[in-house]
Scaffold this active site. Sequence first.
Site, PDB file in Angstrom:
ATOM      1  N   LYS A  24       0.830  -1.208   0.000  1.00 22.60           N
ATOM      2  CA  LYS A  24       0.000   0.000   0.000  1.00 22.60           C
ATOM      3  C   LYS A  24       0.865   1.258   0.000  1.00 22.60           C
ATOM      4  O   LYS A  24       0.595   2.227  -0.722  1.00 22.60           O
ATOM      5  CB  LYS A  24      -0.885  -0.015   1.254  1.00 22.60           C
ATOM      6  CG  LYS A  24      -1.448   1.340   1.682  1.00 22.60           C
ATOM      7  CD  LYS A  24      -2.227   1.230   2.981  1.00 22.60           C
ATOM      8  CE  LYS A  24      -1.583   1.915   4.152  1.00 22.60           C
ATOM      9  NZ  LYS A  24      -1.825   3.364   4.205  1.00 22.60           N
ATOM     10  N   ASN A  25       1.925   1.248   0.803  1.00 22.78           N
ATOM     11  CA  ASN A  25       2.756   2.442   0.951  1.00 22.78           C
ATOM     12  C   ASN A  25       3.698   2.654  -0.230  1.00 22.78           C
ATOM     13  O   ASN A  25       4.372   3.675  -0.302  1.00 22.78           O
ATOM     14  CB  ASN A  25       3.541   2.379   2.263  1.00 22.78           C
ATOM     15  CG  ASN A  25       2.624   2.562   3.463  1.00 22.78           C
ATOM     16  OD1 ASN A  25       1.646   3.301   3.393  1.00 22.78           O
ATOM     17  ND2 ASN A  25       2.921   1.880   4.556  1.00 22.78           N
ATOM     18  N   ARG A  95      -3.756  10.378   4.514  1.00 25.75           N
ATOM     19  CA  ARG A  95      -2.549  11.193   4.610  1.00 25.75           C
ATOM     20  C   ARG A  95      -1.829  11.262   3.262  1.00 25.75           C
ATOM     21  O   ARG A  95      -1.129  12.233   2.966  1.00 25.75           O
ATOM     22  CB  ARG A  95      -1.632  10.609   5.681  1.00 25.75           C
ATOM     23  CG  ARG A  95      -0.366  11.384   5.911  1.00 25.75           C
ATOM     24  CD  ARG A  95       0.423  10.858   7.084  1.00 25.75           C
ATOM     25  NE  ARG A  95       1.765  11.415   7.101  1.00 25.75           N
ATOM     26  CZ  ARG A  95       2.072  12.628   7.514  1.00 25.75           C
ATOM     27  NH1 ARG A  95       1.126  13.438   7.947  1.00 25.75           N
ATOM     28  NH2 ARG A  95       3.320  13.061   7.519  1.00 25.75           N
ATOM     29  N   ASP A 119      -4.178   8.029   9.695  1.00 27.18           N
ATOM     30  CA  ASP A 119      -4.271   7.446  11.030  1.00 27.18           C
ATOM     31  C   ASP A 119      -3.929   8.449  12.111  1.00 27.18           C
ATOM     32  O   ASP A 119      -3.035   9.284  11.952  1.00 27.18           O
ATOM     33  CB  ASP A 119      -3.295   6.268  11.165  1.00 27.18           C
ATOM     34  CG  ASP A 119      -3.819   5.003  10.505  1.00 27.18           C
ATOM     35  OD1 ASP A 119      -5.046   4.895  10.348  1.00 27.18           O
ATOM     36  OD2 ASP A 119      -3.007   4.143  10.161  1.00 27.18           O
ATOM     37  N   ASP A 314       5.432   0.092  11.814  1.00 26.00           N
ATOM     38  CA  ASP A 314       4.109  -0.420  11.467  1.00 26.00           C
ATOM     39  C   ASP A 314       3.874  -1.854  11.949  1.00 26.00           C
ATOM     40  O   ASP A 314       2.748  -2.341  11.881  1.00 26.00           O
ATOM     41  CB  ASP A 314       3.885  -0.351   9.946  1.00 26.00           C
ATOM     42  CG  ASP A 314       3.441   1.034   9.484  1.00 26.00           C
ATOM     43  OD1 ASP A 314       3.162   1.879  10.358  1.00 26.00           O
ATOM     44  OD2 ASP A 314       3.377   1.270   8.274  1.00 26.00           O
ATOM     45  N   MET A 336       8.587   6.032  17.449  1.00 24.08           N
ATOM     46  CA  MET A 336       8.307   6.975  16.369  1.00 24.08           C
ATOM     47  C   MET A 336       6.966   7.699  16.456  1.00 24.08           C
ATOM     48  O   MET A 336       6.819   8.798  15.941  1.00 24.08           O
ATOM     49  CB  MET A 336       8.442   6.244  15.030  1.00 24.08           C
ATOM     50  CG  MET A 336       9.873   5.730  14.834  1.00 24.08           C
ATOM     51  SD  MET A 336      10.117   4.732  13.357  1.00 24.08           S
ATOM     52  CE  MET A 336      10.039   5.970  12.079  1.00 24.08           C
TER      53      MET A 336
END
Length: 431
Positions: A24-25, A95, A119, A314, A336
């Site tokens: 996805k990223n 985002r 998120d 993640d 993070m």
Amino acid sequence: MAPIQYIVEGGHRLKGAIEPSGNKNAALPIIAAALLTEHPVTLDNVPRIRDTETLVELVRSVGASAEWRGRNRLAIHAKEIRAADLDPDLCARIRASILLAGPLLARCGEVALPPPGGDVIGRRRLDTHFLAFEQLGATVTATDKIELRASGLKGADVFLDEPSVTATENALVAAVAAHGTTYLRNAASEPHVQDLAHFLVALGANIEGIGTNTMVIHGASTLGQAAYAIQPDHIEVGSLIGLAAVTRSPLRIVRAGTEHLRSIRMGFERLGIICEVAGDDLIVPSDQTMKIKDDFGGHVPKLEDQPWPAFPADLMSIAIVTATQCEGVILMFEKMFESRMFFVDKLISMGARIVLCDPHRAIVAGPSRLRGARVVSPDIRAGMAMLLAALGAEGTSYIDNADQIERGYERIDERLNALGAKITRVPERGR
């Protein structure tokens, strides 16, 4: 749109093979970067999830054509685009809307972006993006919208003030369109950043240092058309390793992109979970020790996330759930994001033995017997972690706001049910 709930019957062992979706990223910045060229682009292995669907709508809103040619094939043609005012409702959903800044600035010389959504896992600053754009010759003003203008982007020696993934991606795309050479230093090097860079090279860009923290971009290349396949999602692979461990199931993860899994495998090895590599497949056997490995001298170990190539942020939620089923004590240190840990109360309500020390650290003692409960998914990764907990728990769990899980994991209920899970989606999925 009706809210989505998962009803999960826990305690079932899973078995079989599963292929991870495309990352996805990687898909999101690559879809946005397809606006850089006026020629057709075909993307394969694009995950069909909420976030990609929303970005496709935004791409269409600026005048590009974007059509699904199959379940996971997307054809984009940005022959002519305009820097129209982007829909604030669409931008507020994801985002990734910020990723349109680089290509629109390059093609149109200006862009006005409403604040991006995404998120709620803590403060996610945008300053790094704007500092990079300014160094490449853009002016940035922020009121209720973020307005960027550039009469012509120019290559520069850019040092990012933090190795932000999306800021690296935006700067990389802008640098490809800039005249001259750009040195992009302190760049993020995650697999999805590498994937974007390889896509840009497929278009005709000249990029050196892919996979390192310094990339050299020789800008203003002539960009053409490309057909490109998105790489597998290493975060989904890590989620599936955790799933196999929590349910004590043998799983084969096919086409797993094993070259990017070293730090992930090391993190799970600390929890007593060993994976085997078979070509590009990853095998998770069911006979795991599930015993947390103490540090040298018998000290309590720590699992912490850091920028790539270290253990990814993640996967911290997944690792916490997995640790509840392992023998021993471990400190989980999420460096993070300051809100990532705010789902452990839900795990505690299911029977997990966790002490939340502060917004960044939790001590997990295991193994604990989890029992079904009613929980709410606060974000993509915590939602997936609670789905794992529910599958490993005794009894039935109800996961509300499962929309969040589906923002990051394509048809995860169907794919896990094919392995033997018992997940009911309410409402039922349309075909």
